[in-house]
Design a protein around this motif. Structure first.
Motif, PDB file in Angstrom:
ATOM      1  N   LEU A 145      -0.788  -6.634  -3.564  1.00  0.00           N
ATOM      2  CA  LEU A 145       0.663  -6.469  -3.540  1.00  0.00           C
ATOM      3  C   LEU A 145       1.014  -5.335  -2.592  1.00  0.00           C
ATOM      4  O   LEU A 145       0.245  -4.381  -2.438  1.00  0.00           O
ATOM      5  N   ASP A 146       2.174  -5.428  -1.976  1.00  0.00           N
ATOM      6  CA  ASP A 146       2.675  -4.321  -1.173  1.00  0.00           C
ATOM      7  C   ASP A 146       2.992  -3.158  -2.093  1.00  0.00           C
ATOM      8  O   ASP A 146       3.335  -3.363  -3.269  1.00  0.00           O
ATOM      9  N   GLN A 147       2.911  -1.938  -1.573  1.00  0.00           N
ATOM     10  CA  GLN A 147       3.235  -0.770  -2.396  1.00  0.00           C
ATOM     11  C   GLN A 147       4.661  -0.854  -2.924  1.00  0.00           C
ATOM     12  O   GLN A 147       4.940  -0.449  -4.049  1.00  0.00           O
ATOM     13  N   SER A 148       5.572  -1.412  -2.123  1.00  0.00           N
ATOM     14  CA  SER A 148       6.961  -1.541  -2.581  1.00  0.00           C
ATOM     15  C   SER A 148       7.060  -2.469  -3.791  1.00  0.00           C
ATOM     16  O   SER A 148       7.868  -2.242  -4.694  1.00  0.00           O
ATOM     17  N   GLU A 149       6.226  -3.515  -3.835  1.00  0.00           N
ATOM     18  CA  GLU A 149       6.212  -4.423  -4.989  1.00  0.00           C
ATOM     19  C   GLU A 149       5.631  -3.722  -6.216  1.00  0.00           C
ATOM     20  O   GLU A 149       6.142  -3.868  -7.333  1.00  0.00           O
ATOM     21  N   ILE A 150       4.581  -2.952  -6.012  1.00  0.00           N
ATOM     22  CA  ILE A 150       3.972  -2.189  -7.109  1.00  0.00           C
ATOM     23  C   ILE A 150       4.978  -1.191  -7.664  1.00  0.00           C
ATOM     24  O   ILE A 150       5.146  -1.065  -8.880  1.00  0.00           O
ATOM     25  N   ASP A 151       5.677  -0.487  -6.775  1.00  0.00           N
ATOM     26  CA  ASP A 151       6.668   0.499  -7.196  1.00  0.00           C
ATOM     27  C   ASP A 151       7.818  -0.159  -7.957  1.00  0.00           C
ATOM     28  O   ASP A 151       8.329   0.402  -8.932  1.00  0.00           O
ATOM     29  N   LEU A 152       8.217  -1.341  -7.512  1.00  0.00           N
ATOM     30  CA  LEU A 152       9.304  -2.063  -8.182  1.00  0.00           C
ATOM     31  C   LEU A 152       8.889  -2.492  -9.596  1.00  0.00           C
ATOM     32  O   LEU A 152       9.664  -2.355 -10.549  1.00  0.00           O
ATOM     33  N   ILE A 153       7.675  -2.972  -9.734  1.00  0.00           N
ATOM     34  CA  ILE A 153       7.170  -3.356 -11.057  1.00  0.00           C
ATOM     35  C   ILE A 153       7.104  -2.125 -11.962  1.00  0.00           C
ATOM     36  O   ILE A 153       7.512  -2.181 -13.126  1.00  0.00           O
ATOM     37  N   ALA A 154       6.624  -1.013 -11.437  1.00  0.00           N
ATOM     38  CA  ALA A 154       6.557   0.223 -12.226  1.00  0.00           C
ATOM     39  C   ALA A 154       7.954   0.661 -12.667  1.00  0.00           C
ATOM     40  O   ALA A 154       8.155   1.038 -13.835  1.00  0.00           O
ATOM     41  N   ALA A 155       8.916   0.603 -11.749  1.00  0.00           N
ATOM     42  CA  ALA A 155      10.288   0.995 -12.092  1.00  0.00           C
ATOM     43  C   ALA A 155      10.856   0.081 -13.171  1.00  0.00           C
ATOM     44  O   ALA A 155      11.499   0.550 -14.122  1.00  0.00           O
ATOM     45  N   TRP A 156      10.612  -1.215 -13.033  1.00  0.00           N
ATOM     46  CA  TRP A 156      11.104  -2.179 -14.022  1.00  0.00           C
ATOM     47  C   TRP A 156      10.509  -1.875 -15.403  1.00  0.00           C
ATOM     48  O   TRP A 156      11.220  -1.858 -16.407  1.00  0.00           O
TER      49      TRP A 156
END
Length: 121
Positions: free
Chosen positions: A88-99
């Motif tokens: 996953l892109d880091q932006s996708e990982i960060d989005l999942i973490a934020a969610w």
């Protein structure tokens, strides 16, 4: 005028990650070969309900969530997701973490729309 600007800033900073338009597409695009419908490893990512039944998300705590732990593993480590060369892109990982940190909500609790006329004071 200042009150209008304050209201705009206040309501635009209250942001929640939307599961159906931001998180589910990540799963659809990256996890579909194994976890959409066929539940590889006992985890089905076809929908919010299926995901939450898998007990891999701890709402409010991404660091305690198995889902997050798996997506940040290096590709060389067994159990990393998605497996092999796909990451996953880091932006996708960060989005999942934020969610997850926002409570892993499936549907927005409320939608609020404001119309502000900035042409008049």
């Amino acid at each position: 005028m200042i009150a209008k600007i304050f209201l705009m800033v206040l309501f635009t900073t209250v942001y929640a990650v939307d599961y159906s338009t931001e998180i589910q597409p990540i799963f659809d695009n990256n996890c579909g070969n194994c976890h959409l419908g066929n539940s590889s490893g006992g985890l089905n990512l076809s929908s919010y309900d299926d995901l939450m039944e898998g007990n891999v998300v701890v709402p409010g705590d991404h660091a305690a969530s198995e889902l997050y732990a798996r997506i940040i593993l290096d590709n060389s480590v067994s159990g990393n997701m998605p497996p092999q060369a796909a990451e996953l892109d880091q932006s996708e990982i960060d989005l999942i973490a934020a969610w997850i940190d926002e409570g892993a909500i499936g549907q927005p609790l409320m939608t609020v729309t404001f119309n502000v006329d900035m042409s008049q004071e």
